[in-house]
Design an enzyme around this catalytic site. Structure first.
Site, short mmCIF file in Angstrom:
data_model
loop_
_atom_site.label_atom_id
_atom_site.label_comp_id
_atom_site.label_asym_id
_atom_site.label_seq_id
_atom_site.Cartn_x
_atom_site.Cartn_y
_atom_site.Cartn_z
CB SER A 84 -0.92 0.02 1.22
OG SER A 84 -1.65 -1.17 1.29
N1 SAM Z 1 -0.74 -4.91 4.02
C1 SAM Z 1 -0.01 -5.21 2.81
C2 SAM Z 1 1.39 -4.67 2.85
O1 SAM Z 1 1.75 -3.99 3.80
O2 SAM Z 1 2.15 -4.98 1.92
C3 SAM Z 1 -0.72 -4.73 1.57
C4 SAM Z 1 -2.00 -5.45 1.39
S1 SAM Z 1 -2.49 -5.72 -0.29
C5 SAM Z 1 -3.14 -4.16 -0.72
C6 SAM Z 1 -3.90 -6.77 0.02
C7 SAM Z 1 -3.53 -8.18 0.43
O3 SAM Z 1 -4.69 -8.84 0.93
C8 SAM Z 1 -3.04 -9.03 -0.74
O4 SAM Z 1 -1.79 -9.58 -0.44
C9 SAM Z 1 -4.12 -10.09 -0.87
O5 SAM Z 1 -3.64 -11.33 -1.33
C10 SAM Z 1 -4.65 -10.18 0.54
N2 SAM Z 1 -5.99 -10.76 0.68
C11 SAM Z 1 -7.05 -10.62 -0.15
N3 SAM Z 1 -8.11 -11.29 0.34
C12 SAM Z 1 -7.72 -11.88 1.50
C13 SAM Z 1 -8.37 -12.71 2.45
N4 SAM Z 1 -9.64 -13.07 2.31
N5 SAM Z 1 -7.65 -13.12 3.53
C14 SAM Z 1 -6.35 -12.74 3.70
N6 SAM Z 1 -5.67 -11.97 2.81
C15 SAM Z 1 -6.36 -11.54 1.73
#
Ligand code: SAM
Length: 234
Positions: A84
């Protein structure tokens, strides 16, 4: 020529990214001052600033993007996912108001950057990632960097992490269509949750969900955000 002119300040000699990181924080602070949205406190807490200063963001992006690691924008981390924007990480960290004895949960580990920033401020940090290779990479990275208060798992974060609940704070870093009821349940009385809610491919609203000591839940819209969608079977 005096030798002292050639000597680098301590931090710089050890970390060539220190200047870029300081500039990133300056940019974030300036943007927050003039910022948008329903944010009462337009200032980062000192402990949030020092947490941002402590985490080497360049270690959380692909090698070939390291030169951009401190730009104020999201970057691709593979598997169609992103780390992000630093501004959003800073705002969300600030809004959670965590304390040093807190136990917190993140949904969407991604690179592990956001949970590393939070782990600087709390005693126990948990994070769930649904994409296995990303979760494994984050695990290896956080271990290498010495974060021993972070526990990760691969799974669907929609259901939270019952075993370690309840949490003082929960942060969801992917866009949900609604607030997952298991996460509300796993929030401590007096706890706070931040979650982007809205349509999957457009702008969402960042919601602050607060649970009172009596267990009453109050939801507030804070600001528009754009996250990748929360996936999974639900
Ligand atoms: N917090 C992260 C960082 O600091 O790099 C960025 C998050 S990224 C925008 C969103 C993440 O949420 C992705 O890696 C995606 O695979 C994960 N994600 C999506 N749906 C999810 C779920 N149901 N449970 C856990 N993770 C999930």
């Amino acid at each position: 020529l005096s030798l002292s002119i050639l000597a680098l300040p301590d931090g710089l000699a050890k970390d060539p990214f220190a200047v870029k990181r300081a500039k990133m924080i300056e940019t974030i602070e300036a943007e927050i001052k003039t910022g948008y949205g329903n944010l009462a406190n337009k200032k980062l807490d000192d402990n949030v600033i020092s947490a941002l200063n402590s985490v080497p963001r360049h270690e959380f992006v692909p090698k070939k993007l390291q030169h951009s690691a401190y730009d104020n924008r999201p970057l691709p981390i593979g598997h169609g996912q992103t780390i992000s924007q630093p501004y959003i990480v800073a705002i969300m960290t600030n809004l959670l108001h965590v304390g040093k004895n807190d136990s917190i949960l993140e949904i969407g580990t991604g690179s592990g950057y956001q949970i590393a920033v939070l782990a600087e401020l709390v005693s126990k940090a948990y994070s769930i990632e649904i994409i296995e290779p990303l979760g494994k990479e984050a695990q290896a990275r956080l271990q290498r960097l010495g974060y021993d208060n972070i526990t990760l798992k691969i799974g669907d974060g929609y259901y939270g992490w019952e075993e370690h609940a309840p949490f003082d704070a929960i942060i969801v870093t992917a866009a949900a269509s609604h607030i997952p009821p298991p996460l509300i349940k796993q929030l401590k009385p007096g706890g706070r949750m931040l979650i982007p809610v809205g349509s999957r491919f457009m702008v969402q609203e960042l919601l602050l969900v607060e649970k009172s000591e009596e267990g009453k839940v109050r939801t507030q819209q804070l600001l528009p955000v754009a996250f990748v969608p929360l996936t999974g079977k639900h």
